[in-house]
Each structure stands twice: as C-alpha cells, then as structure tokens.
Motif scaffolding. Sequence first.
Motif, short mmCIF file in Angstrom:
data_model
loop_
_atom_site.label_atom_id
_atom_site.label_comp_id
_atom_site.label_asym_id
_atom_site.label_seq_id
_atom_site.Cartn_x
_atom_site.Cartn_y
_atom_site.Cartn_z
N GLN A 35 4.05 -13.91 -4.69
CA GLN A 35 4.06 -12.57 -4.63
C GLN A 35 4.20 -11.83 -3.25
O GLN A 35 3.90 -12.36 -2.34
N LEU A 36 5.23 -10.81 -3.35
CA LEU A 36 5.50 -10.06 -2.18
C LEU A 36 4.41 -9.67 -1.13
O LEU A 36 4.04 -9.62 -0.15
N SER A 37 3.41 -9.30 -2.01
CA SER A 37 2.04 -8.82 -1.23
C SER A 37 1.29 -9.64 -0.59
O SER A 37 0.71 -9.39 0.39
N SER A 38 1.39 -11.00 -0.73
CA SER A 38 0.71 -12.24 0.01
C SER A 38 1.40 -12.14 1.34
O SER A 38 0.64 -12.77 2.34
N PHE A 39 2.61 -11.35 1.52
CA PHE A 39 3.14 -11.53 3.08
C PHE A 39 2.61 -10.05 3.79
O PHE A 39 3.13 -9.89 4.68
N MET B 246 7.47 3.98 2.89
CA MET B 246 6.16 3.76 1.71
C MET B 246 6.09 2.55 1.38
O MET B 246 6.85 1.52 1.73
N PRO B 247 4.90 2.07 0.89
CA PRO B 247 4.72 0.56 0.60
C PRO B 247 5.85 0.09 -0.42
O PRO B 247 6.03 0.86 -1.47
N ALA B 248 6.11 -1.31 0.04
CA ALA B 248 6.95 -1.74 -1.22
C ALA B 248 6.15 -2.08 -2.33
O ALA B 248 5.16 -2.45 -2.34
N PRO B 249 7.25 -1.89 -3.33
CA PRO B 249 6.47 -2.43 -4.79
C PRO B 249 6.32 -3.91 -4.93
O PRO B 249 7.11 -4.54 -4.28
N GLU B 250 5.58 -4.06 -5.92
CA GLU B 250 5.31 -5.60 -6.00
C GLU B 250 6.31 -6.22 -6.67
O GLU B 250 7.07 -5.80 -7.46
N ILE B 251 6.68 -7.75 -6.13
CA ILE B 251 7.75 -8.35 -6.47
C ILE B 251 7.18 -9.73 -6.78
O ILE B 251 6.38 -10.42 -5.88
#
Length: 331
Positions: A293-297, A277-282
């Motif tokens: 932001q984790l989503s930036s990677f 599953m997609p990782a939650p935002e950190i």
Amino acid sequence: MVTMRRIISAGQIRCRFNSRLLILAAAVVFVAGGCRGKGGKTVIEGSFPFAMNQKVVCFHMNSSELEPVDSAITDDKGRFRFTLHTDFPEFYSIRFEESKKSIVLAVHPGERIALVSPVKEYWKNYTVRGSEDSEKVSELVRNQELYQEDFKALAKTFYDSLYSPRFAGEIKPELDSAYRRLVAEKKEFARAFVRKNCSYLAGLMALYQQVPSAGLSRSEPVLRPEEDYIYYHMVDSALNALYPASTPVRMLRSQMIAWDEQKRAKESYVARAGKGMPAPEIVMLSLNRDTVQLSSFRGKVVCLVFWASWDQKSRALNKMLRQEYFRLNPN
C-alpha cells in the motif's frame, strides 16, 4: 316561416358539412401522425458485371457484430436486389461471399439505392445513387483508401530501409515528417467533413476513422475524444435530435455520457488530489506477490513511476531508475 326554416336548414347543412370536414382533417392528421417513425421499405439494387452468379450478402451493422439480414445470387449480368424494412437510419454493408471487403451504406427508410461497380476491387471504386447519406459515406471511404495507400508506402519504405546506415540520421526523420504531415492532413479532412455533415450518419462514421500509429504497428483514431470532443458533441447533438432511436446514434450517445462522467470524475479527482494534497491510496502487488500500500510509505520520500514493458522509453527509464536505486542503496 318558410324562409326562416330554409335559412336554418341551410345553416344546419353548412354546420354538418363543416363538421365532416373537421372530422376528415382530424383523421388525416391522425393517420399521418400515426405513420411517423414506422419506417418503410428500402430497396438496394446492385450491378457488378465482374461478379456473375456469385453470392452477395447484406449485413446490418450492429453495435458489436455484423448481422446478416439477406442474401442473393447475382444473375448473369452481376445484378442483385435486396428489399429491407428499415425503421430508422442504420448502417448496412454489402459483401460478396468470395471477398472480405464490404461497401458500407447509411440506409434511410424508404430509399431506393443503386450500386454500380465495373471493377473487381469494388470497395475502392463504386458509385451509389438514391441515398444522399450513402453517397457521403462513399466520399469518406474513397478518401480513406487514398490515405491508406500513402501510409502503406511509408511502412514499406520504413521496413526496406531499416538496416540502412542512413536510416537513423536521414531516412527515419524524413519518414517521421511525412507521417506527421499525412496525419495532420487526414485530421483536417475529418474535421471539415464532420463540420459539413454532422447531421448525417456519414459524419458519425468520420468520427471513428483510424490511421496507423507512429510505429505503424497498430491503429489509432484520427479524431481523439480528448482533443476533438467538440466534433463528437457536434454529431451527437445533431443526430440525437433527428434519429434518437437509430442504433449508431444511441451508441454515440452512450459514449458521450460515459466520457462526460469520466471528465467530471477526473476534474473531481484533480480538485481533491492537486499539488500539495495527500496522494490517493494505491494498492499493488510486489515482485514477491506481496500486497503493498502506498500509505505504508507515509513519511518517506517516494518516487512513483508508471511504465509499460512494451514501451522503449519506459524500459530506458526503468534501467536508469534501477541504477539510481542501487547507487542510493548500495547494501
């Protein structure tokens, strides 16, 4: 007619008499019901021959502090007496002003409690009468004192042998084994005590006993909620049915509600963030104090490690990760 009137009159008398009995019975029920839950006078008496003419203080053990409720000066035989009004079972403690140690009591309304100790270290060796719950507390305290002595002996051996050439190979493994054995014994005692006394405040007290951590530098609970939840639930169910208005019972109930909410949240999170599953935002701060932001990677391979600077294994892992990072990114 005379006979009939006599019969009617007798019936009326019996009817009035029965009515009065019913009214009286109702009044008794009302009074008895009205008194329920209003508490009563509790007397705590002590005899401590070593503590003549000393100040002794009685504390009510609230959620976050000790609230002094009364104090007295012992007589020339070390005797004192407190009279309290208690509405529900609560924890109280008795402490002499010159000492930092207390005797913990599980006080129920209307009890007449007698404490006796012939020794100066009264918190280790005392007898209590007139309160079944407090007697169980004293049993728990005595057991805790015995194990504390064992843990202190382990700690002394640990620090005395720290620089011995045999420490790493022989002494520490033996100490680790002894420590695990003591913790297992203490845990089994606590579990058995709770099973036997879940309807007493002493059973609640057993839930919160502490033992030194593996490093002997701090304390940790004997019964962990994540491992021993059933014992917390056992005490909570029994005491909440008996004394829902008692302060320690309400505190445990609040904790149980919070733990249940955390458990549901964790289960929901695991369901939403399982494998694949997609990782939650950190969101965090970099060493340069920039927001990252984790989503930036997204789209890149990310190695996310949670560590603590005070943890030896974390520091070793961090060193290894740094070496691997510079190997993969030589520039």
